[in-house]
Design a protein around this motif. Structure first.
Motif, PDB file in Angstrom:
ATOM      1  N   ARG A   1      15.484 -18.746  11.135  1.00  0.00           N
ATOM      2  CA  ARG A   1      16.494 -17.844  10.588  1.00  0.00           C
ATOM      3  C   ARG A   1      17.852 -18.090  11.217  1.00  0.00           C
ATOM      4  O   ARG A   1      18.881 -18.112  10.530  1.00  0.00           O
ATOM      5  CB  ARG A   1      16.058 -16.399  10.817  1.00  0.00           C
ATOM      6  CG  ARG A   1      17.066 -15.354  10.316  1.00  0.00           C
ATOM      7  CD  ARG A   1      16.622 -13.948  10.660  1.00  0.00           C
ATOM      8  NE  ARG A   1      16.471 -13.784  12.100  1.00  0.00           N
ATOM      9  CZ  ARG A   1      16.067 -12.662  12.691  1.00  0.00           C
ATOM     10  NH1 ARG A   1      15.746 -11.620  11.945  1.00  0.00           N
ATOM     11  NH2 ARG A   1      15.958 -12.588  14.001  1.00  0.00           N
TER      12      ARG A   1
ATOM     13  N   ASP B   1      11.501 -13.750   6.902  1.00  0.00           N
ATOM     14  CA  ASP B   1      12.433 -14.732   7.463  1.00  0.00           C
ATOM     15  C   ASP B   1      12.083 -16.128   6.961  1.00  0.00           C
ATOM     16  O   ASP B   1      10.944 -16.401   6.578  1.00  0.00           O
ATOM     17  CB  ASP B   1      12.373 -14.714   8.994  1.00  0.00           C
ATOM     18  CG  ASP B   1      12.998 -13.468   9.582  1.00  0.00           C
ATOM     19  OD1 ASP B   1      13.767 -12.812   8.860  1.00  0.00           O
ATOM     20  OD2 ASP B   1      12.703 -13.143  10.750  1.00  0.00           O
TER      21      ASP B   1
ATOM     22  N   GLN C   1      19.930 -15.982   3.327  1.00  0.00           N
ATOM     23  CA  GLN C   1      18.701 -15.423   2.771  1.00  0.00           C
ATOM     24  C   GLN C   1      18.158 -16.349   1.689  1.00  0.00           C
ATOM     25  O   GLN C   1      18.909 -16.919   0.896  1.00  0.00           O
ATOM     26  CB  GLN C   1      18.958 -14.031   2.183  1.00  0.00           C
ATOM     27  CG  GLN C   1      19.425 -13.009   3.206  1.00  0.00           C
ATOM     28  CD  GLN C   1      18.385 -12.768   4.283  1.00  0.00           C
ATOM     29  OE1 GLN C   1      17.197 -12.613   3.998  1.00  0.00           O
ATOM     30  NE2 GLN C   1      18.843 -12.724   5.534  1.00  0.00           N
TER      31      GLN C   1
END
Length: 392
Positions: free
Chosen positions: A127, A73, A160
């Protein structure tokens, strides 16, 4: 009667004075006390604000966007590198291209964050702050005293991590490498930190070659090691531990080798005596060997043999030229020898005894230093063979 009136006027004056004094003590003295107390409160508040401003200016917080080693993460590494306690209260995620918040009017992380004493660090999982976002993001941490601390920028796709725009650069220099040797610089993360690439491999193409490698790095502790042909290199201060950004450059000096070519040794493999029937042809072989002296500092490769510089003299009875076959392209280690040419010499039987001289001229055999590329050559050398009559 006059005395009574005068006495009354004196009493009135005294009463009037007492009233004036009473008014003075009832108004002026409290006012002075009030002003004094107000000034004391002002000084206290002013001093308190000065201390606050000093502490606020002394706050120092390093904010690094990185990736968790376990969950992968996106995380923030907060490090208090200042002299005072820092209390983060809000974290904002910013779209760098548009300079807008990724979470609207509310911060992505709110009150309740862990405070940091001097020298301490903590990690925040962010995240949820960038979920689904594609682009370059940056994080702003707001302290309790109102200071703003920005992180490095990160490139995201769908929330991501794709790449980190590293705020620091670590340079590793390798000096005086050996030709043909493979070197590998390895960087190991100690605790929190991030770096790319973690290893770099280079094969030296010349002796005493130098190379400098750049690594993108985040703040943290790292161990840098140098390997030579997959073995830990014997160099001063290998496997050094550093802290970034305090240290940003490492030098591995392997030590310069002052290569100097040595003279090649020539060894003749010929018979001491040759017997031939008078008036008839007789052939014999002569081997010419080359040796690299033990004191050479490097191997020698790519030998070239010029057989035109191999001469035979003192034999008027020679029926044809000397015929030599060269052996080129070989490599010698210090102290090693090999055959460089194999010659066939044909003579006619003599009328009497005489000596035959075989000479290899200067620079007939030349090789190249494996590391230095310098030329290695031979000096002129001669050997003799006695020729005698042999009866049928």
């Amino acid at each position: 009667m006059c005395r009574k009136h005068g006495k009354r006027r004196g009493i009135s004056a005294i009463v009037g004075g007492i009233i004036i004094l009473a008014i003075f003590f009832a108004t002026i003295i409290p006012l002075m006390l009030l002003m004094q107390n107000s000034y004391t409160i002002f000084l206290q508040e002013s001093n308190s604000r000065r201390i606050f401003d000093t502490d606020r200016a002394s706050e120092s917080l390093t904010v690094e966007a990185s990736q968790s080693k376990t969950t992968k993460d996106l995380v923030l590494i907060l490090s208090n590198d200042g002299p005072v306690y820092v209390k983060p209260v809000r974290v904002w995620a910013i779209n760098v291209a548009k300079q807008t918040s990724l979470t609207g009017n509310a911060p992505c992380l709110g009150v309740g964050l862990e405070g940091l004493p001097p020298g301490r660090n903590t990690t925040l999982n962010v995240r949820q702050c960038v979920s689904g976002f594609t682009g370059i993001a940056q994080f702003i941490v707001v302290s309790e005293k109102g200071r703003l601390f920005a992180s490095n920028r990160v490139n995201l796709t769908g929330g991501q991590l794709v790449d980190i725009v590293f705020p620091y650069t670590l340079t590793v220099s390798i000096l005086n490498m050996k030709r043909g040797t493979t070197y590998e610089a390895r960087v190991e993360i100690l605790g929190e930190g991030n770096i790319t690439p973690s290893t770099f491999t280079h094969k030296a193409t010349a002796s005493n070659e130098n190379v400098t490698i750049a690594f993108g790095a985040a703040a943290g502790r790292y161990k840098i090691s140098l390997y030579e042909n997959n073995v830990l290199a014997k160099v001063k201060d290998n496997q050094v531990t550093i802290t970034i950004p305090d240290t940003s450059a490492i030098i591995f000096d392997l030590g310069r080798v002052p290569y100097q070519p040595v003279t090649l040794d020539i060894i003749f493999d010929v018979p001491r005596k040759v017997f031939a029937v008078q008036g008839e042809e007789e052939s014999f072989s002569a081997g010419i060997w080359v040796q690299l002296p033990k004191e050479a500092l490097e191997p020698v490769k790519d030998f070239d043999v010029d057989v035109g510089k191999i001469q035979v003299t003192g034999a008027p009875q020679l029926s044809k030229d000397i015929v030599c076959t060269p052996f080129s392209g070989f490599t010698l280690q210090p102290g090693q020898r090999t055959i460089a040419a194999l010659c066939t010499i044909t003579i006619k039987g003599p009328e009497g005894k005489y000596s035959l001289a075989i000479t290899i001229d200067k620079e007939a055999i030349i090789g190249e230093g494996f590391y230095s590329g310098l030329p290695y050559k031979n000096d002129e050398k001669t050997t003799t063979v006695d020729v005698q009559i042999r009866k049928k």
